[in-house]
Motif scaffolding. Structure first.
Motif, PDB file in Angstrom:
ATOM      1  N   VAL B  60      97.858  34.154  10.593  1.00 40.47           N
ATOM      2  CA  VAL B  60      98.270  35.551  10.514  1.00 40.47           C
ATOM      3  C   VAL B  60      97.190  36.379  11.205  1.00 40.47           C
ATOM      4  N   GLY B  61      97.575  37.081  12.248  1.00 34.25           N
ATOM      5  CA  GLY B  61      96.618  37.912  12.975  1.00 34.25           C
ATOM      6  C   GLY B  61      96.184  39.082  12.118  1.00 34.25           C
ATOM      7  N   MET B  62      94.873  39.290  12.042  1.00 28.64           N
ATOM      8  CA  MET B  62      94.336  40.358  11.203  1.00 28.64           C
ATOM      9  C   MET B  62      93.325  41.171  12.009  1.00 28.64           C
ATOM     10  N   THR B  63      93.419  42.483  11.905  1.00 25.41           N
ATOM     11  CA  THR B  63      92.428  43.365  12.525  1.00 25.41           C
ATOM     12  C   THR B  63      91.861  44.273  11.446  1.00 25.41           C
ATOM     13  N   VAL B  64      90.548  44.345  11.377  1.00 22.64           N
ATOM     14  CA  VAL B  64      89.897  45.272  10.456  1.00 22.64           C
ATOM     15  C   VAL B  64      89.076  46.232  11.302  1.00 22.64           C
ATOM     16  N   SER B  65      89.340  47.510  11.159  1.00 24.31           N
ATOM     17  CA  SER B  65      88.564  48.489  11.912  1.00 24.31           C
ATOM     18  C   SER B  65      88.055  49.566  10.969  1.00 24.31           C
ATOM     19  N   VAL B  66      86.943  50.170  11.341  1.00 24.88           N
ATOM     20  CA  VAL B  66      86.342  51.198  10.498  1.00 24.88           C
ATOM     21  C   VAL B  66      86.182  52.457  11.333  1.00 24.88           C
ATOM     22  N   ASP B  67      86.575  53.571  10.740  1.00 18.58           N
ATOM     23  CA  ASP B  67      86.448  54.862  11.398  1.00 18.58           C
ATOM     24  C   ASP B  67      85.002  55.329  11.231  1.00 18.58           C
ATOM     25  N   ALA B  68      84.139  54.863  12.139  1.00 16.95           N
ATOM     26  CA  ALA B  68      82.714  55.169  12.051  1.00 16.95           C
ATOM     27  C   ALA B  68      82.082  54.923  13.424  1.00 16.95           C
ATOM     28  N   PRO B  69      80.967  55.610  13.705  1.00 17.49           N
ATOM     29  CA  PRO B  69      80.299  55.361  14.983  1.00 17.49           C
ATOM     30  C   PRO B  69      79.644  53.981  14.996  1.00 17.49           C
ATOM     31  N   PRO B  70      79.397  53.415  16.205  1.00 19.07           N
ATOM     32  CA  PRO B  70      78.744  52.103  16.268  1.00 19.07           C
ATOM     33  C   PRO B  70      77.421  52.126  15.503  1.00 19.07           C
ATOM     34  N   GLY B  71      77.185  51.091  14.731  1.00 17.75           N
ATOM     35  CA  GLY B  71      75.914  50.991  14.015  1.00 17.75           C
ATOM     36  C   GLY B  71      75.941  51.564  12.613  1.00 17.75           C
ATOM     37  N   ALA B  72      77.051  52.223  12.220  1.00 23.95           N
ATOM     38  CA  ALA B  72      77.098  52.831  10.880  1.00 23.95           C
ATOM     39  C   ALA B  72      77.577  51.848   9.820  1.00 23.95           C
ATOM     40  N   VAL B  73      78.224  50.753  10.262  1.00 19.82           N
ATOM     41  CA  VAL B  73      78.794  49.812   9.300  1.00 19.82           C
ATOM     42  C   VAL B  73      77.816  48.671   9.047  1.00 19.82           C
ATOM     43  N   HIS B  74      77.574  48.423   7.773  1.00 19.63           N
ATOM     44  CA  HIS B  74      76.680  47.328   7.379  1.00 19.63           C
ATOM     45  C   HIS B  74      77.428  46.008   7.380  1.00 19.63           C
ATOM     46  N   SER B  75      78.591  45.978   6.683  1.00 21.42           N
ATOM     47  CA  SER B  75      79.328  44.718   6.585  1.00 21.42           C
ATOM     48  C   SER B  75      80.787  44.937   6.244  1.00 21.42           C
ATOM     49  N   LEU B  76      81.591  43.913   6.494  1.00 24.44           N
ATOM     50  CA  LEU B  76      83.016  43.915   6.162  1.00 24.44           C
ATOM     51  C   LEU B  76      83.313  42.706   5.289  1.00 24.44           C
ATOM     52  N   HIS B  77      84.197  42.882   4.317  1.00 26.66           N
ATOM     53  CA  HIS B  77      84.536  41.794   3.400  1.00 26.66           C
ATOM     54  C   HIS B  77      86.045  41.793   3.197  1.00 26.66           C
ATOM     55  N   VAL B  78      86.667  40.617   3.253  1.00 30.69           N
ATOM     56  CA  VAL B  78      88.120  40.528   3.102  1.00 30.69           C
ATOM     57  C   VAL B  78      88.454  39.545   1.979  1.00 30.69           C
ATOM     58  N   TYR B  79      89.409  39.950   1.122  1.00 30.87           N
ATOM     59  CA  TYR B  79      89.824  39.105  -0.007  1.00 30.87           C
ATOM     60  C   TYR B  79      91.345  38.968  -0.020  1.00 30.87           C
ATOM     61  N   ALA B  80      91.813  37.750  -0.305  1.00 31.69           N
ATOM     62  CA  ALA B  80      93.245  37.486  -0.463  1.00 31.69           C
ATOM     63  C   ALA B  80      93.438  36.957  -1.873  1.00 31.69           C
TER      64      ALA B  80
END
Lengths: 106, 141
Positions: B60-80
């Motif tokens: 299943v194709g998944m895209t996670v994006s964050v509305d933030a400038p480059p460098g503002a995001v520390h980490s992403l976590h996904v749970y099913a």
């Protein structure tokens, strides 16, 4: 050794984000499946993927069995100087493999 | 003889080990609590892109994006929450990260809710969930 496809633009602009695409030919055996006689097929996945550029870490990903077979990852990064992009991944047997690509900053 | 033995083995294995034990909503809630700690978890900023109707849960194709400038995001976590293991992936961004958007392919064991959480460098947490239907489950057997 598994087959790795690493797609990086040959030339990029300084400090401008560019996309990197990565495809690894790996079965990512989940450990949930059974063979024809009902025995569990042991888990065999890539569990860690680290992307570095020069001496800096771009991204570090922990993978779980929920990542599909032949893992694909696309992400964005920036560069300030020409260098080598290096992708290193480790599987459940502790085997580590790397793939590199050179990026020229214009 | 061989076929019968095979049947007996399969039947025995089926009774001893529960088939396709899945995680639960509670398990995911506990994992998220461990991640977020005492900080506030708000809706928004992070966008989880998944098809609402999945024909094949194996990829299943998944895209996670964050509305933030480059460098503002520390980490992403996904749970099913209804997969045998609820964790899907954790991604930590370094100083050379660009646009905070990642794309990958995941497995889904059954119809469920998938949750993505973004941790920012300023210490805030943002989440997005997608409830989806899976017609063909990811290979359990």
């Amino acid at each position: 050794m598994v087959r790795v496809l690493l797609n990086v633009p040959r030339q990029v602009r300084r400090n401008e984000p560019f996309d990197v695409k990565l495809l690894i030919s790996h079965p990512m055996e989940s450990g949930q499946r059974r063979d024809a006689v009902g025995l569990a097929i042991p888990r065999d996945i890539i569990n860690l993927l680290v992307v570095t550029y020069g001496n800096e870490e771009v991204l570090r990903m922990d993978l779980f069995p929920a990542i599909a077979a032949n893992p694909f990852l696309a992400f964005s990064m920036t560069a300030v100087a020409s260098g080598t992009l290096s992708i290193t991944f480790t599987d459940d047997h502790g085997v580590t493999q790397s793939e590199t690509a050179t990026v020229e900053v214009v | 003889m061989i076929a019968r033995r095979r049947f007996v083995l399969t039947a025995a294995a089926g009774t001893v080990l529960p088939v396709a034990a899945t995680a639960s909503h509670v398990q995911v809630a506990v994992l998220i609590r461990q991640l977020v700690g005492d900080a506030k978890l708000a809706e928004g900023r992070v966008k989880l892109d998944l098809p609402v109707l999945v024909e094949n849960g194996n990829t299943v194709g998944m895209t996670v994006s964050v509305d933030a400038p480059p460098g503002a995001v520390h980490s992403l976590h996904v749970y099913a929450e209804a997969n045998p293991l609820p964790e899907v992936c954790h991604i930590r961004f370094g100083p050379r990260a660009g646009v905070p958007r990642i794309q990958t392919r995941i497995r889904l064991a059954t119809s469920q809710t998938v949750t993505a959480i973004a941790q920012m460098h300023d210490g805030t947490f943002w989440q997005d969930s997608v409830e989806l239907l899976v017609t063909l489950a990811a290979c359990i057997d």
